[in-house]
Motif scaffolding. Structure first.
Motif, PDB file in Angstrom:
ATOM      1  N   VAL A 164     -28.498 -28.314 -24.834  1.00  0.00           N
ATOM      2  CA  VAL A 164     -28.242 -27.619 -23.576  1.00  0.00           C
ATOM      3  C   VAL A 164     -26.982 -28.209 -22.958  1.00  0.00           C
ATOM      4  O   VAL A 164     -26.857 -29.427 -22.821  1.00  0.00           O
ATOM      5  N   GLN A 192     -32.941 -21.172 -20.318  1.00  0.00           N
ATOM      6  CA  GLN A 192     -34.310 -21.682 -20.321  1.00  0.00           C
ATOM      7  C   GLN A 192     -35.257 -20.651 -20.951  1.00  0.00           C
ATOM      8  O   GLN A 192     -36.094 -20.992 -21.792  1.00  0.00           O
ATOM      9  N   ASN A 199     -24.081 -32.529 -19.458  1.00  0.00           N
ATOM     10  CA  ASN A 199     -23.641 -31.962 -18.184  1.00  0.00           C
ATOM     11  C   ASN A 199     -22.218 -31.433 -18.314  1.00  0.00           C
ATOM     12  O   ASN A 199     -21.368 -32.076 -18.914  1.00  0.00           O
ATOM     13  N   PHE A 208     -29.011 -32.987 -23.842  1.00  0.00           N
ATOM     14  CA  PHE A 208     -28.576 -32.295 -22.623  1.00  0.00           C
ATOM     15  C   PHE A 208     -27.221 -32.877 -22.243  1.00  0.00           C
ATOM     16  O   PHE A 208     -27.090 -34.095 -22.095  1.00  0.00           O
ATOM     17  N   SER A 240     -25.014 -27.640 -19.521  1.00  0.00           N
ATOM     18  CA  SER A 240     -25.172 -26.935 -18.255  1.00  0.00           C
ATOM     19  C   SER A 240     -24.796 -27.806 -17.070  1.00  0.00           C
ATOM     20  O   SER A 240     -24.863 -29.032 -17.144  1.00  0.00           O
ATOM     21  N   ILE A 275     -35.597 -30.131 -27.001  1.00  0.00           N
ATOM     22  CA  ILE A 275     -34.154 -30.011 -27.207  1.00  0.00           C
ATOM     23  C   ILE A 275     -33.611 -31.279 -27.868  1.00  0.00           C
ATOM     24  O   ILE A 275     -34.209 -32.343 -27.769  1.00  0.00           O
ATOM     25  N   GLU A 306     -36.685 -30.222 -21.663  1.00  0.00           N
ATOM     26  CA  GLU A 306     -36.908 -31.334 -22.600  1.00  0.00           C
ATOM     27  C   GLU A 306     -38.281 -31.227 -23.260  1.00  0.00           C
ATOM     28  O   GLU A 306     -38.439 -31.582 -24.425  1.00  0.00           O
ATOM     29  N   ARG A 360     -34.715 -29.834 -15.944  1.00  0.00           N
ATOM     30  CA  ARG A 360     -34.417 -30.675 -17.104  1.00  0.00           C
ATOM     31  C   ARG A 360     -35.701 -31.143 -17.792  1.00  0.00           C
ATOM     32  O   ARG A 360     -35.798 -31.123 -19.020  1.00  0.00           O
TER      33      ARG A 360
END
Length: 120
Positions: free
Chosen positions: A79, A62, A102, A100, A81, A97, A93, A89
């Motif tokens: 990302v 971050q 997971n 994302f 993560s 980004i 965002e 999140r």
């Protein structure tokens, strides 16, 4: 295309690198094991795309993203993560980004990663 992977887990770093190189063979992949070395590599090589974890030593993903956005609003960042807290999140965002994903990166998530990269 030059891609920087910033991830403190050697296993996850190698999985991401393997997925990228198997699907985008002419790609140059750089790796860093924490946010601080990731930022240094970013400054030196100016990659086209960065994948970063959020929870890392020395400089979190971050904070890495914030430092990059202070000087560059255009570099694409994905990302990857296990940290899926809504507040975190939402904040990343807002920093612009590309996506994302997971953890763990398997199957559909690997396909999503490649599709995001190919869309750049």
């Amino acid at each position: 295309m030059k891609i920087l992977i910033v991830e403190d887990s050697m296993f996850v770093r190698n999985v991401i690198k393997k997925v990228i190189l198997e699907n985008i063979p002419n790609c140059e992949v750089l790796t860093a094991n924490d946010g601080e070395s990731g930022f240094n590599l970013y400054q030196e090589y100016k990659p086209d795309l960065i994948t970063t974890d959020l929870l890392m030593p020395n400089l979190s993903g971050q904070d890495l993203l914030k430092k990059i956005r202070e000087i560059d609003k255009e570099t694409k960042v994905i990302v990857i993560s296990a940290d899926v807290q809504k507040a975190t999140r939402d904040e990343i965002e807002e920093l612009g980004i590309l996506g994302f994903i997971n953890k763990p990166v398997t199957g559909e998530k690997a396909d999503l990663l490649i599709n995001l990269i190919k869309g750049v």
